[in-house]
Design a protein around this motif. Structure first.
Motif, mmCIF file in Angstrom:
data_model
loop_
_atom_site.group_PDB
_atom_site.id
_atom_site.type_symbol
_atom_site.label_atom_id
_atom_site.label_comp_id
_atom_site.label_asym_id
_atom_site.label_seq_id
_atom_site.Cartn_x
_atom_site.Cartn_y
_atom_site.Cartn_z
ATOM 1 N N ALA A 29 0.226 -4.240 4.698
ATOM 2 C CA ALA A 29 0.884 -5.473 4.282
ATOM 3 C C ALA A 29 2.332 -5.249 3.877
ATOM 4 O O ALA A 29 3.112 -6.212 3.814
ATOM 5 N N GLY A 30 2.706 -4.015 3.562
ATOM 6 C CA GLY A 30 4.063 -3.740 3.116
ATOM 7 C C GLY A 30 4.062 -2.704 2.011
ATOM 8 O O GLY A 30 3.022 -2.139 1.659
ATOM 9 N N ASN A 31 5.229 -2.482 1.443
ATOM 10 C CA ASN A 31 5.397 -1.406 0.470
ATOM 11 C C ASN A 31 6.317 -1.889 -0.654
ATOM 12 O O ASN A 31 7.368 -1.301 -0.916
ATOM 13 N N ALA B 248 -10.039 -6.485 -5.398
ATOM 14 C CA ALA B 248 -9.381 -6.366 -4.090
ATOM 15 C C ALA B 248 -9.366 -4.910 -3.626
ATOM 16 O O ALA B 248 -9.636 -4.611 -2.462
ATOM 17 N N ALA B 249 -9.051 -3.999 -4.537
ATOM 18 C CA ALA B 249 -9.009 -2.582 -4.172
ATOM 19 C C ALA B 249 -10.390 -2.067 -3.802
ATOM 20 O O ALA B 249 -10.557 -1.313 -2.828
ATOM 21 N N THR C 124 -3.828 -0.786 -1.968
ATOM 22 C CA THR C 124 -4.469 -1.875 -1.216
ATOM 23 C C THR C 124 -3.517 -2.442 -0.181
ATOM 24 O O THR C 124 -3.898 -2.670 0.978
ATOM 25 N N ALA C 125 -2.272 -2.659 -0.575
ATOM 26 C CA ALA C 125 -1.281 -3.197 0.359
ATOM 27 C C ALA C 125 -1.034 -2.239 1.522
ATOM 28 O O ALA C 125 -0.945 -2.656 2.682
ATOM 29 N N GLN D 141 0.495 -9.890 -3.012
ATOM 30 C CA GLN D 141 0.032 -10.703 -1.891
ATOM 31 C C GLN D 141 -1.230 -10.111 -1.279
ATOM 32 O O GLN D 141 -2.151 -10.838 -0.882
ATOM 33 N N ALA D 142 -1.298 -8.789 -1.220
ATOM 34 C CA ALA D 142 -2.493 -8.131 -0.674
ATOM 35 C C ALA D 142 -3.712 -8.433 -1.525
ATOM 36 O O ALA D 142 -4.807 -8.657 -1.004
#
Length: 386
Positions: A246-248, A38-39, A240-241, A255-256
């Motif tokens: 997507a948030g912190n 993902a990253a 990634t998030a 989730q990200a």
């Protein structure tokens, strides 16, 4: 034991042999392959994490230096060392550059603040303490840390900074420790720190006094995968998030990762992520998902860093002494996983007769873990000859 899943696939991801491939099981550190993929598909893997200093000149003529990090948890306490990943950027070098900039302004005394605000407050997965005995396997993600937060109070520090085969106690305040080290290095360079280090905020809209840069993210990812560094895995989840906006938080990190996998067409049926490393109890993944990540890793230009960073049996990483001895060295790239009731392995192999295979195996609650590990080694070793 009876709770195991196994899948073997050709280079295009077609599963050619399997057992319970769709049943989600606790994956241990093979979960890191999901985070890495993902990253690698989200971040600029050629970019770096910079640690910077800023100057604030108050109305009362007090001068304050602010140390600000972007997530380099592999700083050294001395000079930058471009020949290694751990210690690629050094607080000693940053202090020297900062001191030179201060002296050019006639400044020799400063207060010191450190800005560790980038990652918010939620930095530790709930429940991780169960598998984090004596704080040896995880410390909260931080905008800056020396040597991954390793304290070396009870073990001898290896001569090679990239040797992470030992597990000393990890600092529970890595950013403060880094700032304290930086204050000492400023003093070594003729700058007196009159107060601090104290938590604070870097000024906005001003240029940095000085900076140092980590190794490129692809090299940091290789370090994370090959040494199975749980904190760095969570750090990649957070980066990634943040990149995806997507948030912190720990929840948005996981989730990200899951959302990125789904967007890339990877089957995430039954996927549960308690963290981004596999250390925290509660994660579950199927070998089908692990296999599909490996298939994407093998596809040119998709997530090259996630594939190149895997451990190479016979050569480097946590799998250095796994699977092979001799002529097959270098043919495998894998990620190991190990907890008290879990042993797992996922990766890909170059076949002796040409072509590649990907494979994944998870064993939960083995009757004898060492026997399970040996069985996995024997199975995997035969794949190169298929």
């Amino acid at each position: 034991g009876k709770s195991f899943s196994l899948a073997i696939a050709d280079g295009k991801g077609n599963i050619v042999a399997e057992h319970d491939a769709m049943i989600p099981r606790q994956p241990a550190s093979t979960l890191k392959t999901l985070t890495a993929f993902a990253a690698a598909t989200t971040l600029d893997m050629g970019s770096t994490l910079d640690t910077k200093t800023y100057l604030i000149q108050g109305d009362d003529n007090r001068k304050t230096v602010v140390l600000q990090g972007e997530g380099d948890m592999l700083l050294s306490d001395g000079e930058s060392d471009p020949s290694h990943i751990n210690g690629h950027a050094g607080l000693g070098t940053l202090a020297q550059r900062t001191a030179e900039a201060l002296k050019q302004r006639g400044i020799t005394q400063v207060d010191l603040l450190y800005d560790d605000s980038l990652f918010g407050q939620d930095r530790t997965p709930a429940g991780v303490t169960e598998n984090n005995a004596e704080h040896r396997y995880y410390t909260a993600i931080s905008t800056m840390a020396v040597d991954g937060g390793r304290t070396w109070t009870d073990m001898v520090k290896p001569a090679n900074p990239d040797d992470s085969s030992q597990y000393p106690v990890l600092s529970q305040q890595p950013a403060l420790d880094a700032a304290t080290t930086f204050a000492k290095r400023l003093a070594d360079n003729g700058i007196t720190v009159t107060s601090g280090p104290t938590a604070g905020a870097a000024p906005s809209g001003t240029s940095a006094l000085a900076s140092v840069s980590s190794a490129p993210l692809n090299e940091v990812m290789a370090f994370m995968l090959r040494h199975s560094d749980n904190t760095l895995a969570q750090l990649f989840g957070r980066l990634t998030a943040l990149k995806r906006q997507a948030g912190n938080s720990i929840k948005t990190d996981t989730q990200a990762v899951a959302d990125t996998l789904a967007e890339q067409g990877i089957d995430t049926s039954g996927l549960q992520m308690a963290d981004c490393s596999g250390l925290t109890p509660g994660s579950k993944v199927s070998v089908t998902t692990l296999i599909e990540v490996q298939e994407r890793n093998l596809a040119a230009g998709i997530a090259t860093a996630a594939a190149e960073g895997l451990s190479i049996p016979g050569l480097v990483g946590t799998a250095r002494n796994r699977i092979v001895t001799g002529p097959d060295n270098g043919l495998f790239r894998v990620k190991t996983g190990s907890l008290d009731a879990v042993t797992s392995l996922a990766g890909n192999v170059s076949r002796v007769k040409g072509g590649v295979l990907s494979f994944a195996v998870i064993v939960n609650d083995p009757e004898n873990q060492w026997s399970a590990i040996k069985a996995i080694n024997v199975m995997a070793a035969k794949l190169a000859k298929l």
